[in-house]
Enzyme design. Structure first.
Site, PDB file in Angstrom:
ATOM      1  N   HIS A  43      43.343  44.402  33.885  1.00  0.00           N
ATOM      2  CA  HIS A  43      43.341  45.708  33.092  1.00  0.00           C
ATOM      3  C   HIS A  43      42.574  46.606  33.534  1.00  0.00           C
ATOM      4  CE1 HIS A  43      46.802  43.558  31.115  1.00  0.00           C
ATOM      5  NE2 HIS A  43      45.947  42.455  30.904  1.00  0.00           N
ATOM      6  N   HIS A  73      41.942  44.238  49.683  1.00  0.00           N
ATOM      7  CA  HIS A  73      41.069  43.267  49.269  1.00  0.00           C
ATOM      8  C   HIS A  73      40.069  42.833  50.572  1.00  0.00           C
ATOM      9  CE1 HIS A  73      39.233  40.296  46.613  1.00  0.00           C
ATOM     10  NE2 HIS A  73      39.484  39.326  47.527  1.00  0.00           N
ATOM     11  N   HIS A 113      45.719  36.217  51.548  1.00  0.00           N
ATOM     12  CA  HIS A 113      44.115  36.214  51.586  1.00  0.00           C
ATOM     13  C   HIS A 113      43.508  35.775  52.639  1.00  0.00           C
ATOM     14  CE1 HIS A 113      39.924  35.258  50.192  1.00  0.00           C
ATOM     15  NE2 HIS A 113      40.369  35.957  49.118  1.00  0.00           N
TER      16      HIS A 113
HETATM   17 FE1  DHE Z   1      35.228  36.631  47.423  1.00  0.00          FE
HETATM   18  C1  DHE Z   1      34.813  37.732  50.315  1.00  0.00           C
HETATM   19  C2  DHE Z   1      36.080  39.636  46.176  1.00  0.00           C
HETATM   20  C3  DHE Z   1      36.000  35.468  44.407  1.00  0.00           C
HETATM   21  C4  DHE Z   1      34.120  33.498  48.243  1.00  0.00           C
HETATM   22  N1  DHE Z   1      35.294  38.321  48.280  1.00  0.00           N
HETATM   23  C5  DHE Z   1      35.256  38.624  49.427  1.00  0.00           C
HETATM   24  C6  DHE Z   1      35.505  40.043  49.771  1.00  0.00           C
HETATM   25  C7  DHE Z   1      35.619  40.649  48.442  1.00  0.00           C
HETATM   26  C8  DHE Z   1      35.832  39.570  47.591  1.00  0.00           C
HETATM   27  C9  DHE Z   1      36.022  42.129  48.223  1.00  0.00           C
HETATM   28  C10 DHE Z   1      35.175  40.738  51.083  1.00  0.00           C
HETATM   29  C11 DHE Z   1      33.781  41.343  51.257  1.00  0.00           C
HETATM   30  C12 DHE Z   1      33.614  41.754  52.771  1.00  0.00           C
HETATM   31  O1  DHE Z   1      34.321  41.345  53.947  1.00  0.00           O
HETATM   32  O2  DHE Z   1      32.884  42.860  52.598  1.00  0.00           O
HETATM   33  N2  DHE Z   1      35.924  37.264  45.519  1.00  0.00           N
HETATM   34  C13 DHE Z   1      36.022  38.631  45.313  1.00  0.00           C
HETATM   35  C14 DHE Z   1      36.749  38.802  43.966  1.00  0.00           C
HETATM   36  O3  DHE Z   1      36.779  39.882  43.330  1.00  0.00           O
HETATM   37  C15 DHE Z   1      36.802  37.541  43.380  1.00  0.00           C
HETATM   38  C16 DHE Z   1      38.472  37.354  43.740  1.00  0.00           C
HETATM   39  C17 DHE Z   1      36.692  37.317  42.115  1.00  0.00           C
HETATM   40  C18 DHE Z   1      35.289  37.449  41.485  1.00  0.00           C
HETATM   41  O4  DHE Z   1      35.366  37.681  40.138  1.00  0.00           O
HETATM   42  O5  DHE Z   1      34.516  37.782  42.174  1.00  0.00           O
HETATM   43  C19 DHE Z   1      36.249  36.639  44.487  1.00  0.00           C
HETATM   44  N3  DHE Z   1      35.125  34.567  46.536  1.00  0.00           N
HETATM   45  C20 DHE Z   1      35.748  34.341  44.884  1.00  0.00           C
HETATM   46  C21 DHE Z   1      35.374  32.847  44.835  1.00  0.00           C
HETATM   47  O6  DHE Z   1      35.742  32.386  43.939  1.00  0.00           O
HETATM   48  C22 DHE Z   1      34.918  32.394  46.086  1.00  0.00           C
HETATM   49  C23 DHE Z   1      36.030  31.475  46.695  1.00  0.00           C
HETATM   50  C24 DHE Z   1      33.483  31.396  45.663  1.00  0.00           C
HETATM   51  C25 DHE Z   1      32.364  32.389  45.930  1.00  0.00           C
HETATM   52  O7  DHE Z   1      31.406  31.924  46.369  1.00  0.00           O
HETATM   53  O8  DHE Z   1      32.330  33.166  44.968  1.00  0.00           O
HETATM   54  C26 DHE Z   1      34.479  33.547  46.927  1.00  0.00           C
HETATM   55  N4  DHE Z   1      34.484  35.752  49.029  1.00  0.00           N
HETATM   56  C27 DHE Z   1      34.106  34.548  49.331  1.00  0.00           C
HETATM   57  C28 DHE Z   1      33.774  34.284  50.666  1.00  0.00           C
HETATM   58  C29 DHE Z   1      33.728  35.610  51.288  1.00  0.00           C
HETATM   59  C30 DHE Z   1      34.511  36.349  50.145  1.00  0.00           C
HETATM   60  C31 DHE Z   1      33.170  33.004  51.347  1.00  0.00           C
HETATM   61  C32 DHE Z   1      33.539  35.863  52.696  1.00  0.00           C
HETATM   62  C33 DHE Z   1      34.637  35.354  53.680  1.00  0.00           C
HETATM   63  C34 DHE Z   1      34.327  35.524  55.059  1.00  0.00           C
HETATM   64  O9  DHE Z   1      34.454  34.860  56.124  1.00  0.00           O
HETATM   65  O10 DHE Z   1      33.636  36.554  55.369  1.00  0.00           O
END
Ligand code: DHE
Length: 584
Positions: free
Chosen positions: A88, A364, A407
């Site tokens: 929201h 995203h 995703h």
């Molecule tokens: Fe992430 C990448 C946002 C939850 C693990 N995550 C990203 C990116 C964004 C993002 C914007 C890209 C970054 C970039 O490339 O510059 N992630 C979010 C959220 O908003 C979300 C949905 C919820 C939150 O409140 O944060 C979220 N993300 C998670 C997790 O719960 C994960 C699975 C476990 C953790 O460590 O938090 C997680 N996100 C990851 C990982 C990447 C990532 C491992 C990078 C992947 C890659 O191969 O580059």
């Protein structure tokens, strides 16, 4: 290994259930109200964990405001930021969820809001009350809280940033050559999410070289173009810059770039290696260009502005993925709510030029195609992928991925037997994997189209991975509600993709980890530098055993299990060489 058909059947049963059922009279009736985490996509909404900790004043009272005590307001505000703001909006102006500003909530009235929070809605609003996730008192206070003007969390500008900025080891005091015997290019930086640390693990010996304190609920790591510096960002927007030449590697500079953030990147264009770092924040909505050596903040640019299509003002467009172009001195910045992709020219930051590309709302994550010329990024709540030509600096295509909530992470590149180079994304909402043609010259008919849909384990997938030397495509499913599926990985053989319904092998990674407690989820494959083995995190509860499982890419057999009491909630893993070269 389990037969893939058997698992697929489970997967389909366990994938997202529809909230409505046909009643005996043929009328659509609401099924058991959904709990928030019932669908993988809902479980993945951002939680403003850090903003929830900030004390805010009750905004100036207006006639007719409901009675709410300061402690009730503070408690409701915390719950709102942690559970509601992801959909929201922090300022309640709406994002994927409806706006909840007082002009609208007052029309609905206290009782309507209370019931809505209590029972949820088929449209996706969780039944916070009846699921037991909020008490009657919390529901009551939340309904009253929503009738009052939203409090604005504090801004975070240059003065606040500079106050948090620390150079722990000045560039002139750092070593002039590598002081350790670590094979830096084959080092993995592993996110230890709930302990707010990263583990630096040797890609050859699997030994933990060092554990380094980082920001709260630490998120991702990126590497400077030279490979010397590692940048890590926490959800509290704290960046740690780690010098990998030191013995042992340690943090040499730190800065907080806001109250909530998710992304960090460094300049990669030839001639600009290690010059700048950039970070994107969720709150306040901005990106910051910093000195690559010290993290000194140089330029803060707000992303507040107009939504690309409606041209309505959006007060809090969050910055999602940021990548560094290899073709121009530019950062590619995804602005979620306004649906714009910004190409930020860092060659002259005093006269900053930004190309603003209209793409799609709710951008995203994403990554490059194999030539690193095209950036493919998911507008996940819209089921689309936008393609940017980073050489020309323009939009190439926007396409539907034909699955629910793509995703990709950074996606995976592979050479399809029929369609040539393709880029893959899996989906949060279903078991499909979309293969998108990325070779407009060699395979013009397939370029920027979904050329094939694969069917993997089930909904709840977050990351796919391959490597130029690998014959495989790996697909995880950590958010699938079925424990067996969320602990497994599907592997497709690339040379079999030409078949009608390519089969996949299931790797029981969770079982291989040999963990007896909890319900660990297997997440994010990452290759080593040579591309002959892939690492998966076995992500368990904070107080439970977790592990990293290493798989031989040729034989798909278990090579090694890394276990250590210090490996608390490992999630993302970033191999230095692959991350700095954008190999995936
Ligand atoms: Fe992430 C990448 C946002 C939850 C693990 N995550 C990203 C990116 C964004 C993002 C914007 C890209 C970054 C970039 O490339 O510059 N992630 C979010 C959220 O908003 C979300 C949905 C919820 C939150 O409140 O944060 C979220 N993300 C998670 C997790 O719960 C994960 C699975 C476990 C953790 O460590 O938090 C997680 N996100 C990851 C990982 C990447 C990532 C491992 C990078 C992947 C890659 O191969 O580059």
């Amino acid at each position: 290994m389990t037969s893939f058909r058997e698992l697929r059947r489970f997967a389909l049963l366990a994938s997202v259930t529809l909230p409505m059922a046909i009643a005996a009279n043929g009328v659509l009736a609401q099924d058991k109200p959904k709990e928030h985490a019932d669908t993988p996509a809902a479980a993945y909404e951002p939680s403003m964990t850090t903003l929830g900790q900030i004390n805010v004043e009750i905004p100036g009272r207006k006639p007719g405001d409901p009675v709410i005590t300061p402690s009730e307001f503070q408690a409701a505000n915390k719950v709102y930021f942690e559970r509601c703001a992801g959909c929201h909006g922090v300022l309640r102006k709406g994002a994927t969820g409806k706006p909840l500003t007082p002009d609208l909530t007052r029309e609905l009235g206290f009782e309507h809001l209370r019931d809505y929070i209590n029972y949820g809605s088929p449209g996706g609003m969780p039944n916070w009350g009846t699921s037991g996730q909020m008490t009657d008192e919390q529901v009551d206070a939340m309904a009253r809280y929503l009738l009052i003007e939203p409090p604005a969390p504090p801004e975070f500008g240059m003065a606040e940033m500079r106050e948090t900025w620390k150079v722990l080891v000045a560039p002139e005091d750092r070593p002039t050559k590598k002081m350790n015997d670590i094979d830096i290019d084959n080092l993995f930086s592993v996110t230890l999410r709930d302990s707010g640390q990263v583990a630096l693990i040797d890609g050859e010996s699997y030994e933990i070289h060092n554990i380094i304190e980082t920001g709260y609920a630490v998120h991702i790591s990126r590497i400077s173009a030279s490979g010397r510096y590692l940048y890590v960002i926490g959800r509290d927007a704290l960046i740690n810059m780690i010098d990998l030449w030191m013995d042992p590697p340690q943090t040499v500079a730190q800065i907080k770039v806001g109250a909530e953030a998710r992304s960090v990147e460094t300049s990669k264009m030839k001639g600009w290696e290690d010059k700048y770092a950039v970070a994107g924040a969720y709150w306040p909505p901005h990106y910051v260009i910093m000195d690559g050596d010290t993290l000194e903040p140089k330029k803060i640019v707000s992303t507040r502005g107009m939504v690309y299509d409606t041209q309505e003002y959006h007060p809090e467009p969050r910055v999602a993925a940021i990548l560094a172009s290899h073709y121009r001195p530019e950062f590619i910045v995804n602005v979620k709510e306004t649906g714009k992709i910004l190409l930020v020219d860092y060659s002259d930051i005093k006269n900053l030029k930004v190309t603003e590309i209209e793409a799609e709302r709710f951008l995203h994550d994403g990554g490059f195609d194999s030539t690193k010329r095209y950036f493919l990024t998911a507008a996940n709540a819209r089921g689309k992928v936008a393609v940017i030509d980073t050489k020309e600096g323009s939009l190439t295509a926007i396409l539907e991925t034909e699955g629910e909530t793509p995703h990709p992470g950074r996606g995976a590149n592979l050479v399809h037997p029929d369609f040539g180079p393709v880029w893959a994304t899996s989906h949060l909402g279903d078991e499909t994997v979309a293969l998108i043609g990325t070779d407009p010259e060699g395979h013009p008919d397939s370029a920027w189209k979904v050329v094939q849909q694969l069917y993997a384990l089930g909904g709840g997938s977050l990351f796919v991975k391959s490597h130029p030397k690998s014959g495989h495509l790996y697909v995880d499913a950590p958010l699938n509600p079925d424990a067996e599926i969320s602990a497994s990985v599907a592997v497709f053989k690339i040379n079999e993709l030409g078949q009608e319904e390519p089969e996949y092998t299931v790797l029981p990674i969770g079982e291989w980890a040999g963990i007896a407690e909890g319900q660990p989820r297997v997440v994010q494959g990452e290759f080593n530098q040579d591309g002959d083995e892939i690492w998966f995190s076995v992500w368990n509860g904070r107080d439970q055993e977790s592990a990293i499982v290493v798989v031989d890419d040729k034989t798909l057999e278990l090579r090694h299990v890394i276990k250590d009491p210090r490996l608390i909630t490992p999630t993302g893993k970033f191999n230095v060489f692959n991350t700095r070269q954008d190999i995936y």
